[in-house]
Design an enzyme around this catalytic site. Structure first.
Site, PDB file in Angstrom:
ATOM      1  CG  HIS A 185      43.887  20.410  46.832  1.00  0.00           C
ATOM      2  ND1 HIS A 185      44.896  20.547  47.753  1.00  0.00           N
ATOM      3  CD2 HIS A 185      43.275  21.622  46.779  1.00  0.00           C
ATOM      4  CE1 HIS A 185      44.899  21.782  48.232  1.00  0.00           C
ATOM      5  NE2 HIS A 185      43.921  22.458  47.652  1.00  0.00           N
ATOM      6  CD  GLU A 189      41.518  22.153  51.827  1.00  0.00           C
ATOM      7  OE1 GLU A 189      40.827  22.789  52.649  1.00  0.00           O
ATOM      8  OE2 GLU A 189      42.659  21.738  52.081  1.00  0.00           O
ATOM      9  CE  LYS A 192      40.698  20.246  55.086  1.00  0.00           C
ATOM     10  NZ  LYS A 192      42.052  20.754  55.419  1.00  0.00           N
ATOM     11  CG  ASN A 193      35.599  24.126  54.089  1.00  0.00           C
ATOM     12  OD1 ASN A 193      36.469  24.131  54.963  1.00  0.00           O
ATOM     13  ND2 ASN A 193      35.764  24.727  52.931  1.00  0.00           N
TER      14      ASN A 193
END
Length: 347
Positions: A185, A189, A192-193
């Protein structure tokens, strides 16, 4: 459930927050039905596992629904909001989501063990805990998932440069006892950023700089550093990145028949930091505006130090909601840089 009542009445009155409260009340009542039942009865155990799975599925949308409630509150009372109220909301959400992480881990652990499900690909897994979690494998899985999503939106994605540094044994793979889904997780994230920032900062370029990841294992800590060349963010915005009300993405639209998406609510970094801190680790971000950002995940290697970090509702927590912010004894500049051109034209 007691602590949520300390939030502002206007926030508690929003339909989304009331819906979340109803979920927790219903789940608590279903759990209480098993008080006094015989734990040695196999039928009782099977029914309990089924009830836990129903509760888990009911709470799948707690995060985006609670986020929507905060947005509804901000849209209605944003101008009247004060720093103390915002701080209390952030304090509550940190504790609320940490409790949710813990509850879901317990439900998953119980369900996987008592349902007898095993994963042949990971024989060392006990429930949701992998005693020999291959960190490199999780990093690559998270990268591939983020890459697929990135290519759907931007028709391209940065490459991954991965390095490993095992200070204990350079010939051994980097493995620790951890929950792979938690690590996935956080990494998903962050990828993606990093991908979004890299692509948007190099729109005019034919090539994209890679995302560099270093995994370092020491005697006490395992650290994962992710570096991108996405342009970075100003120092004054670093604190906002971990706020539940800040996002660099457009606000997502929600409908009655559409699940509220997590992207755009600005919950990626603050939730990832909670996952890292859950077992006494941390997530830290270092940015150089004009160049890029380094994000470091710290995890505890020793099982004696990897204890759960859980909120406790006591007098100390209660006092936190009653404190008002005092005037700062240091001068504070404007939140946004002044536009001197506008200032001169006004004169």
């Amino acid at each position: 459930m007691k602590e949520i009542n300390l939030l502002p009445d206007c926030l508690l009155a929003t339909p989304s927050v009331q819906l979340v409260q109803s979920w927790y009340i219903q789940s608590l009542m279903e759990i209480l039905e098993f008080l006094g039942k015989n734990p040695d009865d196999q039928s009782v155990l099977e029914t309990f596992v089924e009830t836990l799975e129903v509760i888990r599925n009911r709470h799948n949308d707690v995060v985006p629904t609670m986020a929507q409630g905060v947005i509804e509150y901000k849209d209605s009372f944003g101008q009247q909001d004060d720093p103390a109220t915002s701080q209390n909301i952030h304090y509550f959400l940190d504790r609320f989501y940490t409790s949710r992480i813990s509850i879901r881990m317990l439900i998953n652990q119980h369900s996987l063990i008592f349902a007898g499900n095993t994963n042949p690909a990971h024989p060392n897994t006990i429930g949701c805990i992998d005693s020999m979690c291959d960190v490199t494998e999780v990093v690559r899985d998270a990268y591939e998932s983020a890459r697929m999503l990135c290519e759907q939106y931007y028709l391209g994605s940065p490459e991954l440069e991965l390095r490993e540094m095992n200070a204990n044994n350079i010939r051994e793979p980097i493995q620790i006892s951890y929950i792979p889904s938690h690590l996935y997780h956080m990494l998903f994230e962050l990828f993606k950023n990093a991908m979004r920032a890299t692509i948007e900062n190099h729109e005019a370029s034919r090539t994209l700089p890679p995302i560099k990841v270093i995994i370092a294992l020491g005697g006490e800590d395992l650290s994962i550093k992710m570096s991108d060349r996405g342009g970075g963010v100003p120092l004054r915005k670093i604190e906002r990145l971990f706020s539940y009300m800040y996002s660099t993405a457009p606000r997502p639209s929600t409908g009655h028949h559409q699940r509220a998406p997590l992207a755009g609510f600005g919950y990626g970094l603050p939730l990832s930091r909670l996952y890292a801190r859950y077992f006494q680790g941390d997530l830290q971000l270092y940015s150089m505006e004009g160049h890029g950002t380094d994000t470091v995940i710290h995890m505890k290697v020793l099982s004696t130090e990897s204890v759960e970090r859980l909120p406790v509702f006591n007098q100390t927590a209660l006092r936190h909601y009653k404190l008002n912010l005092e005037a700062d004894d240091w001068c504070i500049p404007s939140k946004e840089p002044l536009d001197l051109a506008i200032y001169r034209s006004a004169k």
